[in-house]
Design a protein around this motif. Structure first.
Motif, mmCIF file in Angstrom:
data_model
loop_
_atom_site.group_PDB
_atom_site.id
_atom_site.type_symbol
_atom_site.label_atom_id
_atom_site.label_comp_id
_atom_site.label_asym_id
_atom_site.label_seq_id
_atom_site.Cartn_x
_atom_site.Cartn_y
_atom_site.Cartn_z
ATOM 1 N N PHE A 1 0.828 -1.200 0.000
ATOM 2 C CA PHE A 1 0.000 0.000 0.000
ATOM 3 C C PHE A 1 0.865 1.253 0.000
ATOM 4 O O PHE A 1 2.081 1.196 0.144
ATOM 5 C CB PHE A 1 -0.941 0.029 1.215
ATOM 6 N N GLY A 2 0.192 2.387 -0.159
ATOM 7 C CA GLY A 2 0.824 3.694 -0.095
ATOM 8 C C GLY A 2 -0.266 4.739 0.069
ATOM 9 O O GLY A 2 -1.435 4.390 0.303
ATOM 10 N N PHE A 3 0.115 6.006 -0.066
ATOM 11 C CA PHE A 3 -0.845 7.082 0.135
ATOM 12 C C PHE A 3 -0.737 8.131 -0.958
ATOM 13 O O PHE A 3 0.329 8.388 -1.508
ATOM 14 C CB PHE A 3 -0.643 7.745 1.501
ATOM 15 N N ASN B 1 -3.759 -3.972 -4.508
ATOM 16 C CA ASN B 1 -4.756 -4.631 -5.368
ATOM 17 C C ASN B 1 -5.439 -3.641 -6.302
ATOM 18 O O ASN B 1 -5.725 -3.965 -7.454
ATOM 19 C CB ASN B 1 -5.807 -5.363 -4.526
ATOM 20 N N VAL B 2 -5.702 -2.447 -5.805
ATOM 21 C CA VAL B 2 -6.318 -1.408 -6.646
ATOM 22 C C VAL B 2 -5.344 -1.006 -7.750
ATOM 23 O O VAL B 2 -5.730 -0.848 -8.905
ATOM 24 C CB VAL B 2 -6.741 -0.195 -5.785
ATOM 25 N N LEU B 3 -4.082 -0.880 -7.403
ATOM 26 C CA LEU B 3 -3.055 -0.538 -8.388
ATOM 27 C C LEU B 3 -2.893 -1.664 -9.404
ATOM 28 O O LEU B 3 -2.771 -1.420 -10.610
ATOM 29 C CB LEU B 3 -1.735 -0.250 -7.674
ATOM 30 N N ARG B 4 -2.912 -2.917 -8.949
ATOM 31 C CA ARG B 4 -2.800 -4.061 -9.865
ATOM 32 C C ARG B 4 -3.973 -4.114 -10.836
ATOM 33 O O ARG B 4 -3.811 -4.501 -11.990
ATOM 34 C CB ARG B 4 -2.692 -5.369 -9.084
ATOM 35 N N ASN B 5 -5.161 -3.732 -10.378
ATOM 36 C CA ASN B 5 -6.315 -3.694 -11.279
ATOM 37 C C ASN B 5 -6.099 -2.696 -12.412
ATOM 38 O O ASN B 5 -6.687 -2.823 -13.477
ATOM 39 C CB ASN B 5 -7.601 -3.356 -10.526
ATOM 40 N N PHE B 6 -5.247 -1.705 -12.185
ATOM 41 C CA PHE B 6 -4.888 -0.730 -13.227
ATOM 42 C C PHE B 6 -3.795 -1.303 -14.135
ATOM 43 O O PHE B 6 -3.532 -0.782 -15.205
ATOM 44 C CB PHE B 6 -4.422 0.576 -12.567
ATOM 45 N N GLY B 7 -3.135 -2.382 -13.671
ATOM 46 C CA GLY B 7 -2.099 -3.026 -14.474
ATOM 47 C C GLY B 7 -0.686 -2.721 -14.051
ATOM 48 O O GLY B 7 0.252 -2.965 -14.806
ATOM 49 N N GLN B 8 -0.503 -2.178 -12.846
ATOM 50 C CA GLN B 8 0.839 -1.882 -12.354
ATOM 51 C C GLN B 8 1.007 -2.470 -10.967
ATOM 52 O O GLN B 8 0.053 -2.589 -10.207
ATOM 53 C CB GLN B 8 1.081 -0.362 -12.286
ATOM 54 N N SER B 9 2.262 -2.815 -10.638
ATOM 55 C CA SER B 9 2.546 -3.345 -9.315
ATOM 56 C C SER B 9 3.170 -2.290 -8.412
ATOM 57 O O SER B 9 3.313 -2.492 -7.214
ATOM 58 C CB SER B 9 3.477 -4.551 -9.404
ATOM 59 N N SER B 10 3.555 -1.152 -9.000
ATOM 60 C CA SER B 10 4.135 -0.067 -8.215
ATOM 61 C C SER B 10 3.819 1.251 -8.909
ATOM 62 O O SER B 10 3.365 1.275 -10.049
ATOM 63 C CB SER B 10 5.653 -0.236 -8.083
ATOM 64 N N GLN C 1 -10.256 5.745 0.899
ATOM 65 C CA GLN C 1 -9.492 4.731 0.180
ATOM 66 C C GLN C 1 -9.779 4.815 -1.318
ATOM 67 O O GLN C 1 -10.918 5.059 -1.724
ATOM 68 C CB GLN C 1 -9.857 3.331 0.664
ATOM 69 N N ALA C 2 -8.734 4.599 -2.109
ATOM 70 C CA ALA C 2 -8.902 4.517 -3.556
ATOM 71 C C ALA C 2 -9.597 3.205 -3.880
ATOM 72 O O ALA C 2 -9.265 2.164 -3.308
ATOM 73 C CB ALA C 2 -7.549 4.573 -4.246
ATOM 74 N N VAL C 3 -10.577 3.253 -4.776
ATOM 75 C CA VAL C 3 -11.260 2.033 -5.221
ATOM 76 C C VAL C 3 -10.944 1.720 -6.683
ATOM 77 O O VAL C 3 -11.136 0.603 -7.131
ATOM 78 C CB VAL C 3 -12.792 2.099 -4.990
ATOM 79 N N GLU C 4 -10.441 2.725 -7.420
ATOM 80 C CA GLU C 4 -10.049 2.506 -8.809
ATOM 81 C C GLU C 4 -9.070 3.585 -9.243
ATOM 82 O O GLU C 4 -9.270 4.766 -8.966
ATOM 83 C CB GLU C 4 -11.276 2.543 -9.729
ATOM 84 N N VAL D 1 9.609 0.403 -20.279
ATOM 85 C CA VAL D 1 8.985 -0.708 -19.575
ATOM 86 C C VAL D 1 7.513 -0.387 -19.401
ATOM 87 O O VAL D 1 7.159 0.682 -18.908
ATOM 88 C CB VAL D 1 9.636 -0.924 -18.187
ATOM 89 N N CYS D 2 6.653 -1.311 -19.828
ATOM 90 C CA CYS D 2 5.205 -1.152 -19.683
ATOM 91 C C CYS D 2 4.658 -2.359 -18.937
ATOM 92 O O CYS D 2 5.211 -3.449 -19.029
ATOM 93 C CB CYS D 2 4.517 -1.102 -21.047
ATOM 94 N N SER D 3 3.566 -2.152 -18.258
ATOM 95 C CA SER D 3 2.896 -3.299 -17.656
ATOM 96 C C SER D 3 2.392 -4.175 -18.789
ATOM 97 O O SER D 3 2.139 -3.703 -19.897
ATOM 98 C CB SER D 3 1.737 -2.844 -16.770
#
Length: 175
Positions: free
Chosen positions: A22-24, A39-48, A67-70, A164-166
């Motif tokens: 997580f982060g802020f 998990n929200v970030l991964r749904n966008f296609g990135q791990s960081s 909290q971010a949901v998307e 580098v792209c997801s």
């Protein structure tokens, strides 16, 4: 989640730690920090995501805070201190964009050292990945085994990632 109560918010990544998951984000409009879960970030296609990156997201108030949901978009942080890599001095953005995207997996990446390596399908040699290349795409770090799409150049010491792209982000690319 109830999308009816989610609000579209612009902000800037305060910090994100993929190991913690997580982060802020600090909202442009002020208010409390917004939790950004991996998990929200991964749904966008990135791990960081890089510290300082501009983001647009949907967020909602929960019992634990906002909290971010998307994630809707991520824009690379502006960095005046980043020195160009000597291998890229002769290349400009259109040259890099014309290189084919190649499927790859992260072999290892050490954020502290600022680099790592990826295995590209069909290539025997590893491809060097520098943290500055990640930052240009709004990424902060890579995880071993993570699937990527990368554009490769032959650098002074061997193959290296120019972009580098997801993996998910590469679907729309017709290169």
């Amino acid at each position: 989640m109830d999308d009816v109560t989610a609000q579209k918010i612009g902000g800037q990544v305060k910090w994100f730690d993929p190991v913690k998951g997580f982060g802020f984000v600090v909202a442009d409009s002020g208010g409390p920090d917004i939790l950004l879960h991996a998990n929200v970030l991964r749904n966008f296609g990135q791990s960081s995501v890089a510290d300082g990156a501009k983001v647009e997201l949907l967020a909602q108030e929960t019992q634990r805070g906002v909290q971010a949901v998307e994630v809707l978009s991520i824009n690379v942080p502006e960095s005046e201190t980043a020195a160009p890599l000597s291998d890229f001095e002769e290349l400009d953005a259109p040259d890099i964009a014309n290189l084919p995207l190649e499927p790859a997996r992260v072999k290892w990446f050490d954020k502290g050292k600022g680099f790592g390596f990826a295995n590209v399908f069909g290539r025997e040699d590893d491809v060097f990945v520098h943290v500055e290349v990640l930052r240009r795409q709004g990424l902060a770090e890579l995880q071993p085994g993570e699937a990527l799409a990368i554009r490769v150049i032959e650098g002074q010491r061997g193959y290296m990632a120019a972009q580098v792209c997801s993996w998910e982000a590469s679907y729309g690319d017709k290169s």
